[in-house]
Design an enzyme around this catalytic site. Structure first.
Site, short mmCIF file in Angstrom:
data_model
loop_
_atom_site.label_atom_id
_atom_site.label_comp_id
_atom_site.label_asym_id
_atom_site.label_seq_id
_atom_site.Cartn_x
_atom_site.Cartn_y
_atom_site.Cartn_z
N ASP A 2 -18.44 20.80 -21.09
CA ASP A 2 -18.43 20.82 -22.55
C ASP A 2 -18.37 22.28 -22.98
OD1 ASP A 2 -20.44 18.96 -24.94
OD2 ASP A 2 -19.06 20.62 -25.28
N ASP A 99 -12.58 19.61 -26.39
CA ASP A 99 -13.44 20.60 -25.73
C ASP A 99 -14.33 20.01 -24.66
OD1 ASP A 99 -15.23 19.24 -27.31
OD2 ASP A 99 -16.44 21.02 -27.71
N GLU A 100 -13.99 18.81 -24.16
CA GLU A 100 -14.84 18.17 -23.16
C GLU A 100 -13.99 17.48 -22.11
OE1 GLU A 100 -17.90 15.32 -24.28
OE2 GLU A 100 -18.15 16.47 -26.12
#
Length: 334
Positions: A2, A99-100
């Site tokens: 993350d 974003d993960e």
DNA sequence: TCTGGGGTCCTCTTTCTC
DNA sequence: TCTGGAGAAAGAGGACCC
């Protein structure tokens, strides 16, 4: 994996003079206008600013923060770079938004910690950005552990850690438990994941139905056998806009809808999809949100047909209140 | 007074079809 | 031709995620 305050970190990388200042990314970057916070830098979070907060509220909390517009294209570029780095470490990667990502590292003949350090170093070297990593026996626990030591964190969780490290956490930390469910659970005097795990399955099913009840029961016990999804097809594409000021001007609403239809049709056309279900969404000034849908005879990417269907849907609304938002969605078929 | 935009999935009800 | 039922499809809304 993350990324830490991703949008804000990308902006700070471009503009080093922002480092250490409270940075808020959201909307068009004007905190006097409508919009919400997408990402707040850790510096800004100290003022109580967080994702989904109205920009106007964020400005009151920290008037001297730097407010910037969302530059989605730039974040997508950096994101793609990060995903390439991750795929180089394990091709068994599941994308979870910008974003993960989940990585299956079961078959890599190195220790978890070694792999995690390698990922963090590669991302830092390739992009200059930091991330937080959680390593656990399944996705559910990995997700929770990745958030235990943000930013720049590294958390390794074994099944033995469940009672000591997961059960004390608030139910809200559990993936799939949002504000509504948190509220229901609070009424049942269930505040922590441990208390949820101590609740009989029958009780949860009674309150939340068989599907979600079972999920809560298992999730609170750290049980998750969901596989990594390395490829999927989009099921819908949509565009929506909130007016700067609510309007009762039908012409303005219709013009806006026509523009949104054009955008979404261009989008599906260049990605090679066709639409069959057309849904129009209207949000009124009191935030009441309604949808009206229609299904086309054939899947199509023809602008005229889809626009006609959208206006058919629009005609189904009684526009008695001022309109705040207009949106259109297409259900997709390849 | 404020509450974005892009999605997914689930549930319930109504409508269609056989 | 009428009637009913089952199951699928469509429509609507809500919760959640990033």
């Amino acid at each position: 994996m993350d990324m830490d305050a991703f949008f804000a970190a990308v902006e700070e990388r471009r503009r080093p003079e922002l480092a250490g200042r409270p940075v808020v990314i959201g909307g068009g970057g004007d905190p006097t206008k409508r919009g919400v916070v997408s990402t707040a830098s850790y510096e800004a979070r100290k003022f109580g600013i967080h994702s989904a907060l109205p920009l106007q509220t964020a400005r009151k909390l920290c008037p001297h923060a730097v407010f910037l517009p969302v530059d989605y294209e730039e974040y997508v570029r950096v994101s793609a770079q990060i995903k390439e780095i991750l795929r180089g470490i394990s091709p068994l990667m599941e994308d979870v938004g910008i974003d993960e990502a989940f990585l299956d590292i079961s078959d890599i003949p190195k220790s978890s910690e070694e792999i995690a350090r390698e990922i963090k170093e590669a991302i830092k070297a390739g992009t200059g950005l930091t991330c937080s990593i959680g390593i656990a026996p399944n996705k559910l626990l990995a997700k929770i552990s990745s958030e235990l030591q943000k930013p720049d964190g590294l958390t390794i969780l074994t099944p033995d850690d469940l009672e000591t490290r997961i059960w004390p956490l608030a139910v809200r930390k559990l993936w799939g438990v949002g504000p509504k469910t948190e509220g229901y659970l609070r009424e049942m005097a269930i505040l922590t994941i441990g208390e949820l795990a101590g609740t009989a399955k029958e009780i949860l099913i009674e309150h939340f139905g068989p599907s979600y009840g079972n999920y809560l029961y298992e999730a609170s016990r750290g049980i998750d056998d969901s596989p990594l999804v390395t490829h999927w097809e989009p099921k819908s594409a949509s565009r929506e806009t909130t007016f700067q000021t609510d309007t009762d001007n039908w012409q303005a609403i219709a013009r806006c809808l026509a523009e949104l239809v054009k955008e979404v049709v261009e989008d599906i056309h260049c990605r090679g999809y066709k639409g069959k279900q057309v849904t129009v969404k209207i949000r009124f000034s009191d935030f009441q949100t309604l949808t009206r849908a229609t299904t086309l005879k054939e899947p199509t990417d023809n602008l005229e047909l889809i626009r006609k269907a959208a206006f058919l849907c629009l005609a189904k609304f009684e526009l008695k209140k001022r309109v705040r938002l207009v949106g259109v969605r297409l259900g997709l078929i390849r």
